[in-house]
Design a protein around this motif. Structure first.
Motif, PDB file in Angstrom:
ATOM      1  N   ALA A 156       0.826  -1.209   0.000  1.00 15.32           N
ATOM      2  CA  ALA A 156       0.000   0.000   0.000  1.00 15.32           C
ATOM      3  C   ALA A 156       0.857   1.256   0.000  1.00 15.32           C
ATOM      4  O   ALA A 156       0.580   2.213  -0.734  1.00 15.32           O
ATOM      5  N   HIS A 157       1.898   1.271   0.849  1.00 12.74           N
ATOM      6  CA  HIS A 157       2.710   2.475   1.055  1.00 12.74           C
ATOM      7  C   HIS A 157       4.184   2.092   1.088  1.00 12.74           C
ATOM      8  O   HIS A 157       4.513   0.986   1.530  1.00 12.74           O
ATOM      9  N   ASP A 214       5.784  -0.364   3.912  1.00  9.00           N
ATOM     10  CA  ASP A 214       5.065  -1.614   4.187  1.00  9.00           C
ATOM     11  C   ASP A 214       5.888  -2.823   3.725  1.00  9.00           C
ATOM     12  O   ASP A 214       5.838  -3.884   4.347  1.00  9.00           O
ATOM     13  N   TYR A 271      -4.510  -4.944   9.213  1.00  7.88           N
ATOM     14  CA  TYR A 271      -4.934  -4.160  10.375  1.00  7.88           C
ATOM     15  C   TYR A 271      -5.978  -3.107  10.029  1.00  7.88           C
ATOM     16  O   TYR A 271      -6.199  -2.171  10.794  1.00  7.88           O
ATOM     17  N   HIS A 295      -4.745  -0.629   2.747  1.00  8.49           N
ATOM     18  CA  HIS A 295      -4.338  -2.040   2.789  1.00  8.49           C
ATOM     19  C   HIS A 295      -5.507  -2.940   2.383  1.00  8.49           C
ATOM     20  O   HIS A 295      -5.315  -3.949   1.702  1.00  8.49           O
TER      21      HIS A 295
HETATM   22 ZN   LIG Z   1       0.734   0.972   4.834  1.00  5.22          ZN
END
Ligand SMILES: [Zn+2]
Length: 280
Positions: free
Chosen positions: A25-26, A29, A145, A150
């Protein structure tokens, strides 16, 4: 012997080393979740590709950022992390970071949370096709989470698997909730953390679900303790972010215990977690 066929057909005349595409996602990660597996795969000769859905533009801006865009810094951090893990190519899908649930950025038109899943999946499937990917690794059903970006990586990756010209094997990165519970209990018992620092891993996270996956629903436990230095170094590339910086503050022995294993779900695989390497 001639050359191996330029395009693999699935009919193996020569043993080929699978290409593995990790979807995150980022930037950062990849370091916290799969950098041990990425490093091992690259060391084994696999082509490792990392796709980032967003530029991480709503991460923490460091004080010395100046006039630069945070996404530019985070791109450089991701490139440095790729050099550590041996990742050969980074791909940016170009969505904006959505922030956590309920943040105003959730509603930005370019936020990943607003993305059209089939369109994003087509973009990812084009990457899978270009790479002739053998394996793609996304996230579990609630993104580990519950972070909106995500969750979207889960949806997009799952959909892209269906669209790829040659269907890749599909795994989902997750965390082992049962192991986390026992590690916290052990740390408290050993006096390494105070009782009130024991994180209740069964408590709801951002989306109302507890973190990760129960061990009974995981399929792969990958021991990356032999690559723990690379994992630390990959995280250190993202030191502008408090999460990464916090993880790096752990003493090396505790870090190795906490992050020396990476866990995956492989939908469709028979029940039971195998301790081993999924990519032989
Ligand atoms: Zn992330």
């Amino acid at each position: 012997m001639g050359r191996p066929p330029a395009s693999r057909t699935g009919v193996a005349q020569w043993a080929t080393v699978p290409t593995i595409v990790f979807v995150h996602a980022h930037p950062d990660d990849e370091a916290s979740q799969t950098s041990g597996t990425m490093t091992r795969a690259a060391a084994d000769g696999h082509r490792v590709v990392c796709v980032y859905a967003t530029g991480g533009d709503h991460g923490t801006a460091p004080d010395d950022l100046g006039e630069r865009a945070l996404a530019d810094l985070r791109r450089e951090e991701a490139e440095a992390s790729a050099r550590v893990t041996g990742t050969q190519r980074l791909v940016w899908l170009g969505y904006a970071d959505s922030g956590m649930h309920g943040w105003e950025q959730n509603h930005a038109p370019d936020a990943l949370w607003q993305a059209d899943v089939p369109a994003a999946a087509r973009a990812l499937a084009r990457v899978l096709d270009t790479e002739d990917a053998d394996v793609v690794v996304g996230y579990d059903w609630h993104g580990g989470y519950g972070h909106p970006d995500h969750i979207m990586v889960h949806r997009i990756t799952r959909h892209a698997v269906e669209l790829a010209a040659r269907r890749p094997r599909y795994l989902e990165s997750s965390m082992n909730r049962d192991r986390m519970r026992s590690l916290y209990a052990m740390a408290a018992e050993a006096g390494m953390i105070a009782p009130d620092e024991v994180w209740d891993v069964d408590a709801p996270m951002d989306d109302g679900n507890p973190i990760g996956t129960p061990e009974a629903d995981l399929h792969w436990d990958v021991d990356v303790s032999g690559f723990i230095d690379a994992k630390r170094a990959a995280l250190a590339c993202h030191a502008s972010q408090p999460d990464a910086a916090g993880m790096l503050q752990m003493p090396p022995e505790a870090f190795a215990v906490a992050f020396g294993h990476e866990f995956f779900v492989e939908p469709g695989r028979p029940e039971g977690m195998v301790v081993g390497w999924p990519f032989n």
